[in-house]
Design a protein around this motif. Structure first.
Motif, short mmCIF file in Angstrom:
data_model
loop_
_atom_site.label_atom_id
_atom_site.label_comp_id
_atom_site.label_asym_id
_atom_site.label_seq_id
_atom_site.Cartn_x
_atom_site.Cartn_y
_atom_site.Cartn_z
N ARG A 149 0.86 -1.18 0.00
CA ARG A 149 0.00 0.00 0.00
C ARG A 149 0.90 1.23 0.00
N TYR A 150 0.35 2.37 -0.44
CA TYR A 150 1.11 3.60 -0.29
C TYR A 150 0.19 4.72 0.12
N GLU A 151 0.74 5.67 0.87
CA GLU A 151 -0.04 6.85 1.22
C GLU A 151 0.75 8.09 0.82
N GLU A 152 0.01 9.08 0.34
CA GLU A 152 0.64 10.31 -0.13
C GLU A 152 0.34 11.43 0.84
N ILE A 153 1.39 12.14 1.26
CA ILE A 153 1.22 13.29 2.15
C ILE A 153 1.43 14.56 1.31
N LEU A 154 0.44 15.45 1.35
CA LEU A 154 0.49 16.63 0.48
C LEU A 154 1.48 17.68 0.97
N PHE A 155 2.27 18.21 0.04
CA PHE A 155 3.05 19.41 0.31
C PHE A 155 2.08 20.57 0.53
N ASP A 156 2.46 21.53 1.40
CA ASP A 156 1.63 22.74 1.51
C ASP A 156 2.01 23.71 0.39
N GLU A 157 1.41 24.91 0.40
CA GLU A 157 1.61 25.83 -0.74
C GLU A 157 3.05 26.37 -0.79
N ASN A 158 3.81 26.20 0.31
CA ASN A 158 5.22 26.60 0.30
C ASN A 158 6.17 25.41 0.11
N TRP A 159 5.61 24.28 -0.34
CA TRP A 159 6.39 23.08 -0.57
C TRP A 159 7.08 22.59 0.70
N ARG A 160 6.36 22.71 1.84
CA ARG A 160 6.82 22.11 3.10
C ARG A 160 5.90 20.92 3.38
N LEU A 161 6.35 20.03 4.27
CA LEU A 161 5.54 18.85 4.60
C LEU A 161 5.02 18.94 6.02
N PRO A 162 3.78 18.49 6.26
CA PRO A 162 3.21 18.52 7.60
C PRO A 162 3.83 17.43 8.49
N PRO A 163 3.65 17.54 9.82
CA PRO A 163 4.22 16.55 10.75
C PRO A 163 3.80 15.11 10.42
N ALA A 164 2.65 14.94 9.80
CA ALA A 164 2.17 13.59 9.47
C ALA A 164 3.19 12.83 8.61
N PHE A 165 4.04 13.55 7.89
CA PHE A 165 5.01 12.87 7.02
C PHE A 165 6.01 12.06 7.84
N ALA A 166 6.25 12.48 9.09
CA ALA A 166 7.27 11.83 9.91
C ALA A 166 6.68 10.90 10.96
N GLU A 167 5.35 10.76 10.98
CA GLU A 167 4.73 9.96 12.03
C GLU A 167 4.88 8.46 11.80
N ALA A 168 5.07 7.73 12.89
CA ALA A 168 5.08 6.27 12.81
C ALA A 168 3.66 5.79 12.54
N LYS A 169 3.55 4.64 11.91
CA LYS A 169 2.23 4.11 11.59
C LYS A 169 2.35 2.60 11.41
N ASP A 170 1.30 1.88 11.72
CA ASP A 170 1.32 0.42 11.57
C ASP A 170 1.66 0.03 10.13
N GLY A 171 2.62 -0.84 9.98
CA GLY A 171 2.94 -1.37 8.65
C GLY A 171 3.83 -0.48 7.81
N LEU A 172 4.17 0.70 8.35
CA LEU A 172 5.02 1.62 7.56
C LEU A 172 6.45 1.08 7.48
N LYS A 173 6.93 0.85 6.25
CA LYS A 173 8.23 0.21 6.07
C LYS A 173 9.24 1.03 5.29
N LEU A 174 8.77 2.04 4.57
CA LEU A 174 9.69 2.82 3.74
C LEU A 174 9.06 4.18 3.43
N VAL A 175 9.91 5.23 3.46
CA VAL A 175 9.44 6.57 3.13
C VAL A 175 10.36 7.15 2.06
N PHE A 176 9.76 7.63 0.96
CA PHE A 176 10.54 8.25 -0.12
C PHE A 176 10.44 9.77 -0.02
#
Ligand SMILES: *Cc1c(COP(=O)(O)O)cnc(C)c1O
Length: 366
Positions: free
Chosen positions: A127-154
């Protein structure tokens, strides 16, 4: 149906358009407009001309591409055991996915970014989940959060299509919070003000990937590599094809990466043209985030409801191929690779023509 259901269900990655018309200027896949280091061409010629069978094409190549690993290690001040080589960095990204992600497990990626990551997840049955960049091309804290089954972040850095970067401090913070490897995809880092290779020795979960396709003008050669902690490289060596890099590409890539003079000169040229292209597009009314890559991302604010596709089509009719990207809710825009000064000036002239007839006359683009 003989194929696996996840293969049947997926659309398949579509690589950048290849022009059918001769003479089309390709500004759509971030290739380098200049010829690669002559040392790369010489290295290939040497193998072809060699009468010594042991150094010719009849033998299998060195399985881990050891000459390149040693050269890269020397240049970046690391150990060869931290380097893994691949048939382009797309092969490297495939090896990463196969090593770290099982079927049903989760991959995280930012959006908009490199479209291949999602295809790799699909092929793997992950499975994959996409975390949206904000309008300044920054990422919200959710990008760094641990989650069940999370094995790789690009995380491409600089990102595509924006050319923007997250700071090293931010990348370190993200890695500290993640329970899995963070892949910093540095396909464009040679055009950036900084890179993250030194973070690999600081954190056991930071892996940096590289390619010779963009900054070394060798997209046709197919050579990519990564830096990772040696214990992870050891695992990935089991996953890769035994001879994933051929004799010609190992020789040419090694010669190219050692020609730091060529690379620095090319970088200076590309950065100067990038400045010219950015300023030109801004003058024409486009919003262009500061790019640290060899392309820029352009959105015209007065086209909010309409599409950027007509500009792409107009350019294509006139022999200039740029990348039209439509990210749905995130909007659409044009990604333009930095070509030669001459190509960029002509491309800007065409866009100026289009914009002056289509926008200042008050007619909307449809
Ligand atoms: C171009 C690109 C790559 C792949 O490069 P290769 O030609 O496969 O080495 C990887 N990541 C990003 C973000 C790219 O733009």
């Amino acid at each position: 149906m003989y194929e696996r259901p996840e293969i049947h269900a997926m659309a398949g990655y579509v690589p950048g358009e290849q022009p059918k018309r001769n003479g089309t200027v390709k500004l759509n896949t971030n290739e380098n407009p200049y010829r690669a280091s002559e040392k790369a061409y010489d290295a290939i010629r040497e193998i072809c001309d060699s009468r010594n069978n042991a150094s010719g094409l009849s033998r299998y190549p060195n399985p881990p591409a050891q000459p390149f690993r040693e050269a890269a290690a020397e240049i970046y001040g690391v150990e060869p055991e931290t380097v893994l080589c691949g048939n382009g960095s797309d092969d490297i990204l495939t090896i990463l996915t196969r090593t770290f992600v099982g079927s049903g497990e989760l991959i995280r990626l930012p959006r908009p970014s490199y479209i291949l990551y999602a295809s790799l997840a699909e092929i793997q049955g992950a499975r994959y989940e996409e975390i949206l960049f904000d309008e300044n091309w920054r990422l919200p804290p959710a990008f760094a959060e641990a989650k069940d089954g999370l094995k790789l972040v690009f995380l491409p850095n600089p990102n595509s299509p924006s050319g923007t970067v997250l700071s090293k401090g931010t990348i370190l913070e993200i890695a500290e919070r993640l329970p899995c490897p963070l892949i910093v995809d540095e396909a464009y880092a040679d055009f950036s003000e900084f890179h993250c290779i030194d973070l690999v020795s600081q954190r056991e979960n930071i892996i940096v990937t590289r390619t010779l396709s963009k900054a070394y003008a060798l997209a046709g050669l197919r050579f990519g590599y990564l830096f990772a902690p040696p214990n992870l490289v050891e695992q990935m060596l089991k996953v890769k094809d035994s001879y994933n890099c051929d004799a010609l590409s190992i020789a040419a890539a090694t010669a190219a990466i050692c020609d730091t003079e060529w690379q620095q000169e090319n970088r200076r040229t590309i950065l100067a043209t990038r400045k010219r292209l950015t300023e030109g597009m801004r003058t024409l009314g486009f919003a262009v985030p500061d790019s640290q890559a060899n392309f820029i991302w352009c959105v015209h604010p007065s086209l909010k409801t309409a599409s950027h596709k007509p500009i792409y089509e107009y350019l294509k009719q006139n022999g200039y191929l740029v990348r039209y990207m439509n990210y749905g809710v995130s909007g659409d825009g044009l990604r333009i690779s930095v070509g030669t000064d001459e190509q960029i000036d002509e491309c800007l002239a065409l866009i100026r023509q289009f914009v002056s007839t289509e926008i200042s006359s008050g007619t909307s683009l449809t």
